[in-house]
Each structure stands twice: as structure tokens, then as C-alpha cells.
Design a protein around this motif. Structure first.
Motif, short mmCIF file in Angstrom:
data_model
loop_
_atom_site.label_atom_id
_atom_site.label_comp_id
_atom_site.label_asym_id
_atom_site.label_seq_id
_atom_site.Cartn_x
_atom_site.Cartn_y
_atom_site.Cartn_z
N MET A 1 2.71 -37.24 14.99
CA MET A 1 1.75 -36.20 14.68
C MET A 1 2.08 -35.61 13.32
N PRO A 2 1.26 -35.90 12.35
CA PRO A 2 1.51 -35.39 11.00
C PRO A 2 1.29 -33.89 10.88
N THR A 3 2.29 -33.20 10.37
CA THR A 3 2.14 -31.79 10.02
C THR A 3 1.50 -31.76 8.65
N VAL A 4 0.32 -31.16 8.55
CA VAL A 4 -0.42 -31.16 7.30
C VAL A 4 -0.29 -29.85 6.54
N LEU A 5 0.24 -28.83 7.22
CA LEU A 5 0.36 -27.52 6.60
C LEU A 5 1.31 -26.68 7.44
N ASN A 6 1.99 -25.75 6.82
CA ASN A 6 2.80 -24.77 7.53
C ASN A 6 2.27 -23.40 7.17
N ILE A 7 1.92 -22.62 8.18
CA ILE A 7 1.41 -21.27 7.93
C ILE A 7 2.02 -20.31 8.94
N LEU A 8 2.45 -19.18 8.46
CA LEU A 8 2.96 -18.10 9.30
C LEU A 8 4.02 -18.59 10.29
N GLY A 9 4.86 -19.48 9.84
CA GLY A 9 5.92 -20.01 10.68
C GLY A 9 5.47 -21.02 11.71
N CYS A 10 4.26 -21.52 11.58
CA CYS A 10 3.70 -22.48 12.53
C CYS A 10 3.33 -23.78 11.81
#
Length: 82
Positions: A1-10
Motif C-alpha cells: 500500500m503506497p503512502t502518497v502523503l503524510n499529513i498531521l501525523g497520518c
């Protein structure tokens, strides 16, 4: 599962074998939410929530809206169609 962005610790994730319409999973802090992207013009909206507060969801939605072009481009790169 590709992580495409990190926002607010998620992590914002697009699953490679997922279904349409274009959507992302936001995972973190023991919570998960799914947002429809409504590509290519948005706005993103909440499909389901498991544990995030309303305040956190509002902040996540704001960040998703700011990054909509990137997210839609990533979805299309993985799945070809919105």
C-alpha cells in the motif's frame, strides 16, 4: 500500500488493488478514515470514519483539498481511471 502523503501525523494511502471511485485511506493514531477524492476537481468528502474526532477530520479534509491535484494524479498513476 503506497503512502502518497503524510499529513498531521497520518499516512495517506492508495491501495493498488482497490476499487473506484477514486478515494484514499487516512491512517494514524489508531484511527482510519476513507475520503472520496471526487477527481479531478473535488472537493474531497468523507466516506467513513473509524475513530477520528470532528476536529481532526476537518483538518484532514483541509489538507486533502490543498493536495487534491497530487492525490488525483497518484490515483490515476496507480489505477488509470478515476
Amino acid at each position: 500500500m503506497p503512502t502518497v502523503l503524510n499529513i498531521l501525523g497520518c499516512r495517506v494511502v492508495i491501495y493498488p488493488n482497490d476499487h473506484r471511485p477514486a478515494h484514499i485511506h487516512v491512517i494514524g493514531n489508531g484511527c482510519e478514515a476513507v475520503f472520496r477524492l471526487n477527481c479531478p476537481h473535488g472537493p474531497p468528502d468523507l466516506r467513513e470514519n473509524h475513530g477520528f474526532t470532528r476536529s481532526a477530520l476537518s483538518k484532514i479534509l483541509a489538507q486533502l483539498a490543498k493536495n487534491l491535484t497530487v492525490l488525483c494524479t497518484q490515483w490515476k498513476a496507480i489505477h488509470e481511471h478515476y
